[in-house]
Design a protein around this motif. Structure first.
Motif, PDB file in Angstrom:
ATOM      1  N   VAL A  32       3.240  -6.075  10.485  1.00 47.84           N
ATOM      2  CA  VAL A  32       3.310  -5.407   9.193  1.00 47.84           C
ATOM      3  C   VAL A  32       2.160  -5.919   8.341  1.00 47.84           C
ATOM      4  O   VAL A  32       1.982  -7.139   8.203  1.00 47.84           O
ATOM      5  N   HIS A  33       1.372  -5.000   7.792  1.00 45.27           N
ATOM      6  CA  HIS A  33       0.251  -5.356   6.929  1.00 45.27           C
ATOM      7  C   HIS A  33       0.366  -4.542   5.648  1.00 45.27           C
ATOM      8  O   HIS A  33       0.780  -3.380   5.684  1.00 45.27           O
ATOM      9  N   GLY A  34       0.001  -5.138   4.530  1.00 47.50           N
ATOM     10  CA  GLY A  34       0.051  -4.388   3.287  1.00 47.50           C
ATOM     11  C   GLY A  34      -0.510  -5.167   2.120  1.00 47.50           C
ATOM     12  O   GLY A  34      -0.755  -6.374   2.205  1.00 47.50           O
ATOM     13  N   GLU A  35      -0.706  -4.453   1.030  1.00 45.51           N
ATOM     14  CA  GLU A  35      -1.199  -5.078  -0.193  1.00 45.51           C
ATOM     15  C   GLU A  35      -0.089  -5.874  -0.860  1.00 45.51           C
ATOM     16  O   GLU A  35       1.063  -5.459  -0.873  1.00 45.51           O
ATOM     17  N   GLY A  36      -0.449  -7.011  -1.418  1.00 45.19           N
ATOM     18  CA  GLY A  36       0.465  -7.810  -2.216  1.00 45.19           C
ATOM     19  C   GLY A  36       1.770  -8.137  -1.531  1.00 45.19           C
ATOM     20  O   GLY A  36       1.913  -8.035  -0.308  1.00 45.19           O
ATOM     21  N   VAL A  37       2.725  -8.546  -2.340  1.00 42.77           N
ATOM     22  CA  VAL A  37       4.093  -8.814  -1.895  1.00 42.77           C
ATOM     23  C   VAL A  37       5.033  -8.257  -2.948  1.00 42.77           C
ATOM     24  O   VAL A  37       4.779  -8.396  -4.145  1.00 42.77           O
ATOM     25  N   VAL A  38       6.090  -7.622  -2.530  1.00 40.78           N
ATOM     26  CA  VAL A  38       7.081  -6.987  -3.401  1.00 40.78           C
ATOM     27  C   VAL A  38       6.427  -6.261  -4.583  1.00 40.78           C
ATOM     28  O   VAL A  38       6.856  -6.366  -5.723  1.00 40.78           O
ATOM     29  N   GLY A  39       5.340  -5.536  -4.293  1.00 39.17           N
ATOM     30  CA  GLY A  39       4.663  -4.744  -5.309  1.00 39.17           C
ATOM     31  C   GLY A  39       3.779  -5.531  -6.263  1.00 39.17           C
ATOM     32  O   GLY A  39       3.320  -4.989  -7.260  1.00 39.17           O
ATOM     33  N   GLU A  40       3.535  -6.793  -5.979  1.00 36.67           N
ATOM     34  CA  GLU A  40       2.734  -7.631  -6.871  1.00 36.67           C
ATOM     35  C   GLU A  40       1.576  -8.282  -6.130  1.00 36.67           C
ATOM     36  O   GLU A  40       1.646  -8.509  -4.921  1.00 36.67           O
ATOM     37  N   THR A  41       0.517  -8.565  -6.879  1.00 37.89           N
ATOM     38  CA  THR A  41      -0.608  -9.366  -6.393  1.00 37.89           C
ATOM     39  C   THR A  41      -0.751 -10.542  -7.365  1.00 37.89           C
ATOM     40  O   THR A  41      -1.614 -10.539  -8.240  1.00 37.89           O
ATOM     41  N   PRO A  42       0.137 -11.532  -7.225  1.00 36.06           N
ATOM     42  CA  PRO A  42       0.230 -12.594  -8.232  1.00 36.06           C
ATOM     43  C   PRO A  42      -1.010 -13.491  -8.304  1.00 36.06           C
ATOM     44  O   PRO A  42      -1.617 -13.817  -7.285  1.00 36.06           O
ATOM     45  N   LEU A  43      -1.353 -13.864  -9.533  1.00 37.67           N
ATOM     46  CA  LEU A  43      -2.373 -14.868  -9.805  1.00 37.67           C
ATOM     47  C   LEU A  43      -1.635 -16.186 -10.023  1.00 37.67           C
ATOM     48  O   LEU A  43      -0.738 -16.264 -10.870  1.00 37.67           O
ATOM     49  N   ILE A  44      -1.996 -17.201  -9.241  1.00 37.68           N
ATOM     50  CA  ILE A  44      -1.281 -18.471  -9.284  1.00 37.68           C
ATOM     51  C   ILE A  44      -2.247 -19.558  -9.749  1.00 37.68           C
ATOM     52  O   ILE A  44      -3.228 -19.870  -9.072  1.00 37.68           O
ATOM     53  N   ALA A  45      -1.970 -20.118 -10.914  1.00 36.57           N
ATOM     54  CA  ALA A  45      -2.814 -21.160 -11.497  1.00 36.57           C
ATOM     55  C   ALA A  45      -2.640 -22.474 -10.738  1.00 36.57           C
ATOM     56  O   ALA A  45      -1.642 -22.667 -10.043  1.00 36.57           O
ATOM     57  N   PRO A  46      -3.593 -23.402 -10.900  1.00 37.40           N
ATOM     58  CA  PRO A  46      -3.410 -24.734 -10.319  1.00 37.40           C
ATOM     59  C   PRO A  46      -2.086 -25.337 -10.797  1.00 37.40           C
ATOM     60  O   PRO A  46      -1.719 -25.216 -11.965  1.00 37.40           O
ATOM     61  N   ASP A  47      -1.362 -25.953  -9.883  1.00 40.89           N
ATOM     62  CA  ASP A  47      -0.036 -26.527 -10.129  1.00 40.89           C
ATOM     63  C   ASP A  47       1.016 -25.478 -10.465  1.00 40.89           C
ATOM     64  O   ASP A  47       2.115 -25.815 -10.901  1.00 40.89           O
ATOM     65  N   GLY A  48       0.699 -24.197 -10.256  1.00 42.59           N
ATOM     66  CA  GLY A  48       1.659 -23.123 -10.470  1.00 42.59           C
ATOM     67  C   GLY A  48       2.278 -22.687  -9.160  1.00 42.59           C
ATOM     68  O   GLY A  48       1.877 -23.125  -8.073  1.00 42.59           O
ATOM     69  N   SER A  49       3.275 -21.818  -9.257  1.00 41.38           N
ATOM     70  CA  SER A  49       3.924 -21.304  -8.055  1.00 41.38           C
ATOM     71  C   SER A  49       4.365 -19.867  -8.294  1.00 41.38           C
ATOM     72  O   SER A  49       4.441 -19.400  -9.434  1.00 41.38           O
ATOM     73  N   PHE A  50       4.650 -19.179  -7.199  1.00 35.88           N
ATOM     74  CA  PHE A  50       5.155 -17.813  -7.245  1.00 35.88           C
ATOM     75  C   PHE A  50       6.253 -17.717  -6.201  1.00 35.88           C
ATOM     76  O   PHE A  50       6.078 -18.147  -5.062  1.00 35.88           O
ATOM     77  N   ASP A  51       7.402 -17.167  -6.591  1.00 35.20           N
ATOM     78  CA  ASP A  51       8.537 -16.990  -5.695  1.00 35.20           C
ATOM     79  C   ASP A  51       8.856 -15.514  -5.562  1.00 35.20           C
ATOM     80  O   ASP A  51       8.739 -14.764  -6.530  1.00 35.20           O
ATOM     81  N   TYR A  52       9.277 -15.125  -4.361  1.00 36.21           N
ATOM     82  CA  TYR A  52       9.807 -13.778  -4.180  1.00 36.21           C
ATOM     83  C   TYR A  52      10.801 -13.777  -3.032  1.00 36.21           C
ATOM     84  O   TYR A  52      10.816 -14.685  -2.202  1.00 36.21           O
ATOM     85  N   VAL A  53      11.636 -12.740  -3.021  1.00 38.77           N
ATOM     86  CA  VAL A  53      12.627 -12.562  -1.968  1.00 38.77           C
ATOM     87  C   VAL A  53      12.436 -11.179  -1.372  1.00 38.77           C
ATOM     88  O   VAL A  53      12.227 -10.206  -2.097  1.00 38.77           O
ATOM     89  N   SER A  54      12.490 -11.101  -0.058  1.00 33.59           N
ATOM     90  CA  SER A  54      12.399  -9.821   0.633  1.00 33.59           C
ATOM     91  C   SER A  54      13.379  -9.844   1.804  1.00 33.59           C
ATOM     92  O   SER A  54      14.177 -10.768   1.923  1.00 33.59           O
ATOM     93  N   GLY A  55      13.326  -8.823   2.656  1.00 35.49           N
ATOM     94  CA  GLY A  55      14.275  -8.752   3.754  1.00 35.49           C
ATOM     95  C   GLY A  55      13.662  -8.223   5.027  1.00 35.49           C
ATOM     96  O   GLY A  55      12.578  -7.650   5.014  1.00 35.49           O
ATOM     97  N   CYS A  56      14.395  -8.427   6.123  1.00 41.09           N
ATOM     98  CA  CYS A  56      13.932  -7.992   7.435  1.00 41.09           C
ATOM     99  C   CYS A  56      15.127  -7.549   8.282  1.00 41.09           C
ATOM    100  O   CYS A  56      16.019  -8.356   8.556  1.00 41.09           O
ATOM    101  N   PRO A  57      15.130  -6.280   8.715  1.00 38.33           N
ATOM    102  CA  PRO A  57      16.154  -5.836   9.663  1.00 38.33           C
ATOM    103  C   PRO A  57      15.635  -5.980  11.094  1.00 38.33           C
ATOM    104  O   PRO A  57      14.434  -5.851  11.342  1.00 38.33           O
ATOM    105  N   LEU A  58      16.534  -6.263  12.009  1.00 41.61           N
ATOM    106  CA  LEU A  58      16.198  -6.271  13.440  1.00 41.61           C
ATOM    107  C   LEU A  58      17.317  -5.569  14.194  1.00 41.61           C
ATOM    108  O   LEU A  58      18.452  -5.490  13.714  1.00 41.61           O
ATOM    109  N   ASP A  59      16.993  -5.101  15.395  1.00 41.02           N
ATOM    110  CA  ASP A  59      18.033  -4.519  16.241  1.00 41.02           C
ATOM    111  C   ASP A  59      18.490  -5.506  17.318  1.00 41.02           C
ATOM    112  O   ASP A  59      19.107  -5.129  18.299  1.00 41.02           O
TER     113      ASP A  59
END
Length: 135
Positions: A74-101
């Motif tokens: 899977v390839h795509g732009e950003g994550v969860v619709g965002e292209t976050p800018l992360i400053a020094p000593d900063g962080s970015f969190d997100y949650v997503s999901g994955c189905p499998l058979d």
């Protein structure tokens, strides 16, 4: 102490250029239906910038392997619709999901980043297991 808590909360970690990518996966029984060969996981990612430059996440590349060894990319732009800018000593969190058979699998990958000087580079996403509980 804080790093011990992070290791428990996010057991999977990769470090590239002083950027930490931490991942925790959880099986979601309420969104799964094993009788229909559908298993679903959520995963929580934390990206921590411990470098001296701001960085921006541009895109993602995932390698998802199901329990039969079939690879899905899977390839795509950003994550969860965002292209976050992360400053020094900063962080970015997100949650997503994955189905499998299949009831087991794994994920790994990379993020394409750019720093404030315009340098493009990839950072590793650690491999993590997707495992449904055995009934």
């Amino acid at each position: 102490m804080a790093s011990d808590v992070l290791a428990v909360l996010f057991p999977n970690v990769a470090v590239t250029r002083d950027i930490f990518v931490r991942v925790a996966a959880s099986y979601l029984a309420e969104q799964s239906n094993p009788e229909l060969n559908r298993w679903f996981w959520s995963y929580h990612v934390r990206i921590e910038n411990r470098s001296i430059l701001s960085v921006q996440l541009l895109s993602r590349s995932w390698k998802i392997v199901d329990g039969r060894g079939t690879v899905h990319e899977v390839h795509g732009e950003g994550v969860v619709g965002e292209t976050p800018l992360i400053a020094p000593d900063g962080s970015f969190d997100y949650v997503s999901g994955c189905p499998l058979d299949t009831p087991t699998g794994s994920m790994s990958g990379s993020y394409r980043m750019v720093d404030e000087d315009g340098a493009l580079f990839d950072i590793a996403i650690p491999q993590f297991a997707l495992t449904a509980p055995i009934n």
